[in-house]
Design a protein around this motif. Structure first.
Motif, PDB file in Angstrom:
ATOM      1  N   PHE A   1     -17.137   6.275 -26.971  1.00  0.00           N
ATOM      2  CA  PHE A   1     -16.886   4.835 -26.998  1.00  0.00           C
ATOM      3  C   PHE A   1     -15.612   4.622 -27.804  1.00  0.00           C
ATOM      4  CE2 PHE A   1     -17.373   0.800 -29.440  1.00  0.00           C
ATOM      5  CZ  PHE A   1     -17.128  -0.050 -28.389  1.00  0.00           C
ATOM      6  N   LYS A   2     -14.644   3.976 -27.170  1.00  0.00           N
ATOM      7  CA  LYS A   2     -13.354   3.804 -27.833  1.00  0.00           C
ATOM      8  C   LYS A   2     -12.732   2.488 -27.402  1.00  0.00           C
ATOM      9  CE  LYS A   2      -8.951   6.095 -28.563  1.00  0.00           C
ATOM     10  NZ  LYS A   2      -8.101   7.248 -28.284  1.00  0.00           N
ATOM     11  N   VAL A   3     -12.044   1.852 -28.335  1.00  0.00           N
ATOM     12  CA  VAL A   3     -11.280   0.637 -28.037  1.00  0.00           C
ATOM     13  C   VAL A   3      -9.833   0.920 -28.400  1.00  0.00           C
ATOM     14  CG1 VAL A   3     -10.976  -1.804 -28.512  1.00  0.00           C
ATOM     15  CG2 VAL A   3     -13.268  -0.807 -28.584  1.00  0.00           C
TER      16      VAL A   3
ATOM     17  N   ILE B   1     -11.266  -0.786 -23.174  1.00  0.00           N
ATOM     18  CA  ILE B   1     -12.531  -0.249 -23.669  1.00  0.00           C
ATOM     19  C   ILE B   1     -12.890   0.952 -22.803  1.00  0.00           C
ATOM     20  CG2 ILE B   1     -15.001  -0.681 -23.985  1.00  0.00           C
ATOM     21  CD1 ILE B   1     -14.273  -3.693 -24.189  1.00  0.00           C
TER      22      ILE B   1
ATOM     23  N   LEU C   1     -12.056  -6.766 -32.737  1.00  0.00           N
ATOM     24  CA  LEU C   1     -12.727  -5.463 -32.763  1.00  0.00           C
ATOM     25  C   LEU C   1     -14.173  -5.595 -33.230  1.00  0.00           C
ATOM     26  CD1 LEU C   1      -9.835  -3.225 -34.144  1.00  0.00           C
ATOM     27  CD2 LEU C   1     -10.669  -3.365 -31.794  1.00  0.00           C
ATOM     28  N   LEU C   2     -14.410  -6.495 -34.171  1.00  0.00           N
ATOM     29  CA  LEU C   2     -15.774  -6.745 -34.625  1.00  0.00           C
ATOM     30  C   LEU C   2     -16.632  -7.308 -33.496  1.00  0.00           C
ATOM     31  CD1 LEU C   2     -17.690  -6.704 -37.055  1.00  0.00           C
ATOM     32  CD2 LEU C   2     -16.935  -9.030 -37.562  1.00  0.00           C
TER      33      LEU C   2
ATOM     34  N   ASN D   1     -17.399  -4.461 -31.025  1.00  0.00           N
ATOM     35  CA  ASN D   1     -18.406  -3.551 -31.572  1.00  0.00           C
ATOM     36  C   ASN D   1     -19.785  -4.200 -31.614  1.00  0.00           C
ATOM     37  OD1 ASN D   1     -17.043  -1.033 -32.094  1.00  0.00           O
ATOM     38  ND2 ASN D   1     -15.843  -2.146 -33.610  1.00  0.00           N
ATOM     39  N   SER D   2     -19.838  -5.494 -31.889  1.00  0.00           N
ATOM     40  CA  SER D   2     -21.121  -6.208 -31.874  1.00  0.00           C
ATOM     41  C   SER D   2     -21.710  -6.232 -30.467  1.00  0.00           C
ATOM     42  CB  SER D   2     -20.940  -7.639 -32.365  1.00  0.00           C
ATOM     43  OG  SER D   2     -20.579  -7.653 -33.710  1.00  0.00           O
TER      44      SER D   2
ATOM     45  N   TYR E   1     -21.140  -4.034 -28.126  1.00  0.00           N
ATOM     46  CA  TYR E   1     -21.564  -2.658 -27.858  1.00  0.00           C
ATOM     47  C   TYR E   1     -22.933  -2.380 -28.496  1.00  0.00           C
ATOM     48  CZ  TYR E   1     -21.849   2.389 -28.514  1.00  0.00           C
ATOM     49  OH  TYR E   1     -22.281   3.682 -28.547  1.00  0.00           O
ATOM     50  N   GLU E   2     -23.071  -2.725 -29.770  1.00  0.00           N
ATOM     51  CA  GLU E   2     -24.342  -2.497 -30.479  1.00  0.00           C
ATOM     52  C   GLU E   2     -25.488  -3.264 -29.824  1.00  0.00           C
ATOM     53  OE1 GLU E   2     -25.024  -0.330 -32.810  1.00  0.00           O
ATOM     54  OE2 GLU E   2     -22.941   0.331 -32.993  1.00  0.00           O
TER      55      GLU E   2
ATOM     56  N   ILE F   1     -19.624  -4.269 -21.641  1.00  0.00           N
ATOM     57  CA  ILE F   1     -19.208  -4.581 -23.018  1.00  0.00           C
ATOM     58  C   ILE F   1     -18.160  -5.684 -22.995  1.00  0.00           C
ATOM     59  CG2 ILE F   1     -18.103  -3.687 -25.105  1.00  0.00           C
ATOM     60  CD1 ILE F   1     -19.201  -0.909 -24.285  1.00  0.00           C
TER      61      ILE F   1
END
Length: 139
Positions: free
Chosen positions: A6-8, A29, A74-75, A78-79, A81-82, A96
């Motif tokens: 997983f990468k941005v 993404i 980015l936050l 990631n949120s 994704y989680e 995502i």
């Protein structure tokens, strides 16, 4: 779903400079072998961009403001994704992207929906009042 990668990545679209000489910041993404690209709705002076860090160098006003917006972006990614990982279902990079962009769009849509509903309610109430006053005729 087993997540192997997983990468941005954020990058500049140098071919799309605006009239002020700023380049739009784009994002990509990557999740396992799927990829989704998006526009960040941010732009910066190309000389300040650090491609290795995916942010602007320096302490200028522009660098500080854009870097803060990048951190928020980015936050949010990631949120999203989680949130998808917690559902324990299969998903890809596009899911995502859709989730984190929907979160921003939903706030605007909800606000506009509420204002339309309020306006409709007020109009309906006024029409009912007019109908009632028209049907009650003085005798």
């Amino acid at each position: 779903m087993k997540v192997e990668k997983f990468k941005v990545l954020l990058y500049l679209k140098k071919s799309g400079l605006d009239k002020n000489g700023k380049a739009p910041i784009m994002g990509r993404i990557t999740l396992n072998r799927t990829m989704a690209q998006f526009g960040c709705k941010l732009s910066c002076t190309p000389k300040l961009w650090n491609p290795r860090e995916s942010r602007l160098d320096g302490k200028s006003k522009e660098a500080v403001e854009v870097n803060a917006k990048i951190d928020k972006l980015l936050l949010a990614i990631n949120s999203a994704y989680e949130s998808l990982v917690e559902r324990k279902t299969d998903f890809d990079a596009k899911a995502i992207k859709d989730l984190f962009q929907c979160n921003a769009d939903t706030q605007v849509s909800l606000t506009s929906c509420l204002s339309v509903s309020t306006w409709t309610f007020a109009l309906t109430r006024e029409v009912l009042h007019l109908i009632q006053s028209a049907t009650i005729s003085p005798s």
